[in-house]
Design a protein around this motif. Structure first.
Motif, PDB file in Angstrom:
ATOM      1  N   MET A   1       0.845  -1.172   0.000  1.00  0.00           N
ATOM      2  CA  MET A   1       0.000   0.000   0.000  1.00  0.00           C
ATOM      3  C   MET A   1       0.891   1.235   0.000  1.00  0.00           C
ATOM      4  N   SER A   2       0.496   2.233  -0.729  1.00  0.00           N
ATOM      5  CA  SER A   2       1.222   3.497  -0.695  1.00  0.00           C
ATOM      6  C   SER A   2       0.200   4.635  -0.712  1.00  0.00           C
ATOM      7  N   THR A   3       0.654   5.816  -0.318  1.00  0.00           N
ATOM      8  CA  THR A   3      -0.241   6.968  -0.273  1.00  0.00           C
ATOM      9  C   THR A   3       0.373   8.135  -1.024  1.00  0.00           C
ATOM     10  N   SER A   4      -0.482   8.935  -1.603  1.00  0.00           N
ATOM     11  CA  SER A   4      -0.023  10.156  -2.255  1.00  0.00           C
ATOM     12  C   SER A   4      -0.143  11.300  -1.260  1.00  0.00           C
ATOM     13  N   GLU A   8      -4.532   9.695  -1.083  1.00  0.00           N
ATOM     14  CA  GLU A   8      -5.068   8.603  -1.895  1.00  0.00           C
ATOM     15  C   GLU A   8      -4.223   7.346  -1.670  1.00  0.00           C
ATOM     16  N   THR A  10      -3.127   3.447  -2.628  1.00  0.00           N
ATOM     17  CA  THR A  10      -3.083   2.429  -3.677  1.00  0.00           C
ATOM     18  C   THR A  10      -2.465   1.161  -3.107  1.00  0.00           C
ATOM     19  N   LEU A  11      -2.906   0.000  -3.585  1.00  0.00           N
ATOM     20  CA  LEU A  11      -2.422  -1.280  -3.084  1.00  0.00           C
ATOM     21  C   LEU A  11      -1.125  -1.692  -3.768  1.00  0.00           C
ATOM     22  N   SER A  12      -0.265  -2.373  -3.015  1.00  0.00           N
ATOM     23  CA  SER A  12       0.981  -2.922  -3.565  1.00  0.00           C
ATOM     24  C   SER A  12       1.368  -4.127  -2.713  1.00  0.00           C
TER      25      SER A  12
END
Length: 164
Positions: A1-4, A8, A10-12
């Motif tokens: 998971m990462s965030t902007s 926002e 996003t999955l990883s």
């Protein structure tokens, strides 16, 4: 998971830690506090020719992002209370309270003359309601639970580190 930067997600395949808290509305987020610590260490390093900033880095987790939670464009915060709710009355049978410092109380022990507890009193204390803001922080490091550490020396070092 990462965030902007705007929160926002996003999955990883990489794991991170998400902390969800309600901070006081006038508090800074954890990233702002940590950034301030390292900024001040950097200023001291330039002034005194030291390297405290890089020496301190291993003792801090890496904050990837933190943000105020918002729903439909509105910040998620607890509402403030009406101004007429600013004082609270406290009564405690069997003990009295006396001021120690502004805004704090201390229990007064029973009277030594009669051996009986002092008469209960009602006091007014000015407690201001502190609204909260919903905050989320994402950390890079995923830590191991103290219960999962199999090496007793490492577990004791972690526990001692929390006591000091």
């Amino acid at each position: 998971m990462s965030t902007s930067d705007d929160g926002e997600i996003t999955l990883s395949d990489v794991y991170h830690v998400l902390k969800d808290v309600w901070l006081y509305s006038d508090s800074k987020g954890e990233k702002a506090i940590q950034d301030d610590i390292f900024r001040r260490l950097g200023v001291a390093d330039k002034k005194y020719g030291s390297d405290h900033q890089s020496e301190a880095r291993p003792y801090f987790v890496t904050i990837l992002n933190d943000w105020k939670v918002a729903f439909e464009g509105t910040s998620d915060e607890t509402p403030g209370l009406p101004s007429h709710w600013s004082a609270a009355s406290i009564t405690r049978p069997g003990a009295t309270f006396g001021p120690v410092a502004s805004g704090s109380l201390r229990a007064v022990t029973p009277s030594h003359d009669s051996g009986q507890p002092s008469t209960p009193k009602t006091i007014n204390v000015d407690h201001k309601h502190h609204p909260r803001q919903h905050y989320r922080t994402v950390y890079k490091e995923v830590c191991k639970s103290i219960y999962d550490i199999e090496d007793y020396e490492i577990a004791l070092q972690a526990l001692i580190g929390n006591l000091l």
